[in-house]
Scaffold this active site. Structure first.
Site, mmCIF file in Angstrom:
data_model
loop_
_atom_site.group_PDB
_atom_site.id
_atom_site.type_symbol
_atom_site.label_atom_id
_atom_site.label_comp_id
_atom_site.label_asym_id
_atom_site.label_seq_id
_atom_site.Cartn_x
_atom_site.Cartn_y
_atom_site.Cartn_z
ATOM 1 N N ARG A 179 -33.159 -14.889 -13.111
ATOM 2 C CA ARG A 179 -33.395 -13.581 -13.008
ATOM 3 C C ARG A 179 -34.041 -13.200 -14.204
ATOM 4 O O ARG A 179 -35.119 -12.284 -14.512
ATOM 5 C CB ARG A 179 -32.321 -12.565 -12.938
ATOM 6 C CG ARG A 179 -31.956 -12.252 -11.355
ATOM 7 C CD ARG A 179 -31.590 -13.640 -10.365
ATOM 8 N NE ARG A 179 -31.433 -13.292 -8.954
ATOM 9 C CZ ARG A 179 -30.107 -13.283 -8.720
ATOM 10 N NH1 ARG A 179 -29.081 -13.545 -9.543
ATOM 11 N NH2 ARG A 179 -29.842 -13.094 -7.536
ATOM 12 N N ASP A 208 -33.445 -19.131 -8.094
ATOM 13 C CA ASP A 208 -33.014 -18.026 -7.379
ATOM 14 C C ASP A 208 -34.470 -17.225 -6.683
ATOM 15 O O ASP A 208 -35.434 -17.587 -6.915
ATOM 16 C CB ASP A 208 -32.220 -16.930 -8.103
ATOM 17 C CG ASP A 208 -31.169 -16.252 -7.308
ATOM 18 O OD1 ASP A 208 -31.672 -15.595 -6.249
ATOM 19 O OD2 ASP A 208 -29.908 -16.281 -7.495
ATOM 20 N N HIS A 278 -31.203 -17.141 -1.291
ATOM 21 C CA HIS A 278 -31.814 -17.086 -2.852
ATOM 22 C C HIS A 278 -32.909 -18.263 -3.011
ATOM 23 O O HIS A 278 -32.927 -18.733 -4.037
ATOM 24 C CB HIS A 278 -30.550 -17.376 -3.567
ATOM 25 C CG HIS A 278 -29.636 -16.257 -3.561
ATOM 26 N ND1 HIS A 278 -29.861 -14.979 -4.146
ATOM 27 C CD2 HIS A 278 -28.719 -15.851 -3.075
ATOM 28 C CE1 HIS A 278 -28.875 -13.998 -4.090
ATOM 29 N NE2 HIS A 278 -28.082 -14.651 -3.120
ATOM 30 N N GLU A 342 -24.539 -15.519 -0.160
ATOM 31 C CA GLU A 342 -25.463 -14.159 0.319
ATOM 32 C C GLU A 342 -26.746 -14.826 1.084
ATOM 33 O O GLU A 342 -27.681 -14.658 0.857
ATOM 34 C CB GLU A 342 -25.843 -13.475 -0.804
ATOM 35 C CG GLU A 342 -24.548 -12.788 -1.409
ATOM 36 C CD GLU A 342 -25.272 -12.064 -2.860
ATOM 37 O OE1 GLU A 342 -24.411 -11.085 -2.860
ATOM 38 O OE2 GLU A 342 -25.770 -12.719 -3.556
ATOM 39 N N TRP A 414 -15.432 -15.985 -5.372
ATOM 40 C CA TRP A 414 -16.158 -14.710 -6.400
ATOM 41 C C TRP A 414 -15.772 -13.379 -5.965
ATOM 42 O O TRP A 414 -15.779 -12.403 -6.306
ATOM 43 C CB TRP A 414 -17.619 -15.042 -6.749
ATOM 44 C CG TRP A 414 -18.722 -14.759 -5.451
ATOM 45 C CD1 TRP A 414 -18.741 -15.868 -4.465
ATOM 46 C CD2 TRP A 414 -19.170 -13.611 -5.102
ATOM 47 N NE1 TRP A 414 -19.513 -15.394 -3.801
ATOM 48 C CE2 TRP A 414 -20.017 -14.039 -4.046
ATOM 49 C CE3 TRP A 414 -19.644 -12.297 -5.734
ATOM 50 C CZ2 TRP A 414 -20.751 -13.208 -3.348
ATOM 51 C CZ3 TRP A 414 -20.360 -11.562 -5.182
ATOM 52 C CH2 TRP A 414 -21.076 -12.115 -3.843
ATOM 53 N N GLU A 494 -29.847 -9.820 -14.078
ATOM 54 C CA GLU A 494 -30.878 -8.827 -13.556
ATOM 55 C C GLU A 494 -31.162 -7.960 -14.678
ATOM 56 O O GLU A 494 -32.706 -7.436 -14.422
ATOM 57 C CB GLU A 494 -30.139 -8.223 -12.192
ATOM 58 C CG GLU A 494 -30.416 -8.927 -10.874
ATOM 59 C CD GLU A 494 -28.921 -9.687 -10.620
ATOM 60 O OE1 GLU A 494 -28.254 -9.961 -11.645
ATOM 61 O OE2 GLU A 494 -28.599 -10.017 -9.559
HETATM 62 C C1 ACM Z 1 -22.611 -14.155 -6.402
HETATM 63 O O1 ACM Z 1 -22.151 -13.290 -7.352
HETATM 64 N N1 ACM Z 1 -23.541 -13.838 -5.532
HETATM 65 C C2 ACM Z 1 -22.025 -15.297 -6.347
#
Ligand code: ACM
Ligand code: ZN
Length: 565
Positions: A179, A208, A278, A342, A414, A494
């Site tokens: 990021r 990513d 990602h 994700e 996480w 980010e």
């Molecule tokens: C994450 O925070 N997407 C692993």
């Protein structure tokens, strides 16, 4: 008169005791050692003391000891000679700093016994010696972390015995270099401060949607195209961006350099290739690896993209194998992190190739998982099989538990406490990194306080909360607790664009984290932490790190670009 004299002597005695008590309190080692016992005897004079090393010390330990001697010499202005002895048993000196190998000791552990003449360190491996040198530094004035001689300081260590061994074998810190991109020097500076706190694992998030950062010789477009984005979203305005081309990548030589540097600090580097989601960095460079064929762009905004790798097209597996072939040549780590978080299934649902593969594999959805979730599980297992053939184990974010995860995989939990409980409950080695305690991209103060803080992703994670994290309170079942490999904090970037801001997010939370990772259960003491941090803020200043000073009543990062929400 006699009475006054006696009273005066008593007072002196009392103040001596008070001073002693104060000295004890002034042990500002973070993470606090397993056991510290003050013993009778005068202080050990460190400045000018000889450093003796048992010849059985390996090259990393020798360098660590030599580095300590060098630092002490330059900060105290008195040269400390360094001697490597010839025979272990017969010639161990009885004064000065003495470092000897004791193979009976547990990995990463050390003892430090100090009296008026001798500071004796024992350990069985390089990490043990490295950690002992960090402890010795923290027993001395903060100026030992500097580069120049400082007069008027007391270069002494009180008589004591320290026995120290880590609570968890995995003590990690993560850094998102996609990021925002961090130079090799910035990454090394990050490693330097991890070493101060006895962390042993650097989780390097290298790829990513917003940029691919690893040179892969077989796929040059990954870095020619995938490493650069057309601009960066400003705050949360995702529909536009600043129009400034942004990017960068690490050459294989640079990656090797970082791996070697980390090794010298006792830190293993685990690279992460986040898959199959990602992946816009890859898709922008090689659109044929996606379900729709693109065109795709390296993302200029944050969030989770629906565009992911297409497992239905066989070349995805060839691509991943090629990437891991080169990656494993660079990173000798036991683990390779394969991401897995994700990954939306929208494209797979509508992709004829993915649907054909689902059929071929005989995958059917059930009450708990869709067919596409099982397809991700298939990808994970295939990658695990390939890496296992290369002698590596996989780590994945806790989404890899969806489906039936293969034995030997390690889970990085996480998504709050539930993931930690589920993963350990299933018996997978688990690294705990719950967002609520371990996401260092969260603000460090409440809504009011953050008006002074640089712009952030949200949340509220002050240093006190990091410190309060007790893994055994999250995973309460004793059987499950056995599967906790360790603890890690993550620093997603980010909203972090400058190195000053990065350090501000890291410090002093890293210090608090280290005690969760290292110190025995039940040994934490928030008042001790606060008082120790006074010295550690000085260490940061001397080493040239920015930090968040809210705990001292001085919030904010002077010069930060955006403030508040
Ligand atoms: C994450 O925070 N997407 C692993
Ligand atoms: Zn597809």
């Amino acid at each position: 008169m006699k009475f006054i004299k006696t009273a005066f002597a008593a007072l002196l005695l009392l103040s001596a005791f008070t001073a002693m008590a104060k000295t004890e309190k002034k042990i500002e080692i973070l993470p606090y050692p397993t056991s510290v016992e003050f013993i009778k005897g005068s202080d050990f004079k460190a400045s000018g003391a000889q450093f003796y090393m048992d010849p059985a010390l390996d090259s990393i330990s020798r360098l660590a000891v030599a580095r300590l001697a060098d630092k002490l010499s330059s900060a105290s202005g008195k040269i400390s000679p360094v001697v490597v002895g010839l025979s272990v048993q017969s010639r161990i000196p009885s004064k000065g700093f003495v470092f000897v190998v004791d193979k009976k000791m547990a990995p990463e552990s050390y003892t430090l016994a100090v009296n008026g003449k001798l500071a004796l360190v024992k350990a069985s491996d390089a990490r043990g010696f490295l950690y002992a040198t960090q402890t010795i530094r923290q027993l001395l004035p903060a100026e030992i972390y500097g580069k120049t001689a400082v007069s008027g300081l007391k270069w002494t260590i009180p008589a004591l015995i320290i026995e120290d061994t880590p609570r968890f074998g995995y003590r990690g810190m993560h850094l998102d270099c996609s990021r925002h991109f961090w130079t090799v020097d910035e990454v090394k500076k990050y490693l330097d401060i991890m070493a101060v706190y006895k962390l042993n694992t650097f989780h390097w998030h290298l790829t990513d949607d917003q940029g691919w950062r690893v040179e892969i010789k077989k796929y040059p477009r990954l870095t020619e195209v995938g490493a650069y984005r057309a601009g960066t979203a400003v705050k949360r305005n995702f529909e536009t961006h600043d129009g400034l081309v942004y990017g960068g990548f690490y050459t294989q030589d640079q990656l090797r350099d970082v791996v070697a540097y980390a090794k010298g600090l006792g830190i293993e580097v685990i690279p992460e290739i986040d898959l199959p989601g990602h992946m816009l960095g890859v898709l922008a460079a090689y659109p044929e690896l996606g379900c729709t064929g693109g065109p795709y762009q390296v993302w200029t905004r944050w969030g989770v993209s629906d565009d992911v790798l297409c497992p239905g097209k066989g070349q995805m597996f060839t691509f991943l194998q090629d990437v891991f072939d080169e990656l494993c040549e660079i990173f000798p780590s036991k683990y390779i992190h394969i991401g897995g978080d994700e990954c939306p299934k929208e494209r797979w649902k509508n992709c004829p190739d993915c649907q054909r593969l689902i059929k071929e594999l005989g995958i059917v959805s059930d009450s708990t998982h869709t067919a596409e979730m099982y397809l991700q599980n298939y990808v994970t297992m295939e990658v695990q099989k390939y890496l296992s053939g290369k002698g590596r184990k996989i780590i994945g974010w806790d989404e890899i538990l969806e489906g039936k995860l293969g034995e030997g995989a390690t889970v990085m939990a996480w998504r709050r406490d539930a993931a930690c409980i589920k993963s350990t409950g299933l018996g997978f080695p688990t690294i705990l990194t719950p967002m609520s305690y371990c996401y260092f991209d969260f603000y460090q103060s409440d809504n009011e306080g953050r008006k002074e803080e640089p712009y952030g992703i949200g949340g509220e994670l002050p240093v006190e909360k990091v410190y309060s994290f007790e893994p055994a309170d999250v995973v309460t079942d004793p059987e499950s607790q056995k599967h906790i490999l360790g603890v890690q904090a993550n620093l997603w970037t980010e909203y972090i664009a400058t190195n000053d801001h990065l350090e501000y997010m890291l410090l002093p939370r890293l210090a608090a984290l280290s005690e969760v990772q290292w110190s025995p259960k039940g040994s934490k003491d928030i008042e001790r932490l606060k008082s120790s941090l006074e010295k550690h803020f000085r260490i940061y200043e001397i080493m040239g790190y920015k930090a968040n000073h809210r705990i001292q009543g001085k919030p904010g990062l002077p010069g930060a670009q955006f403030l508040g929400e």
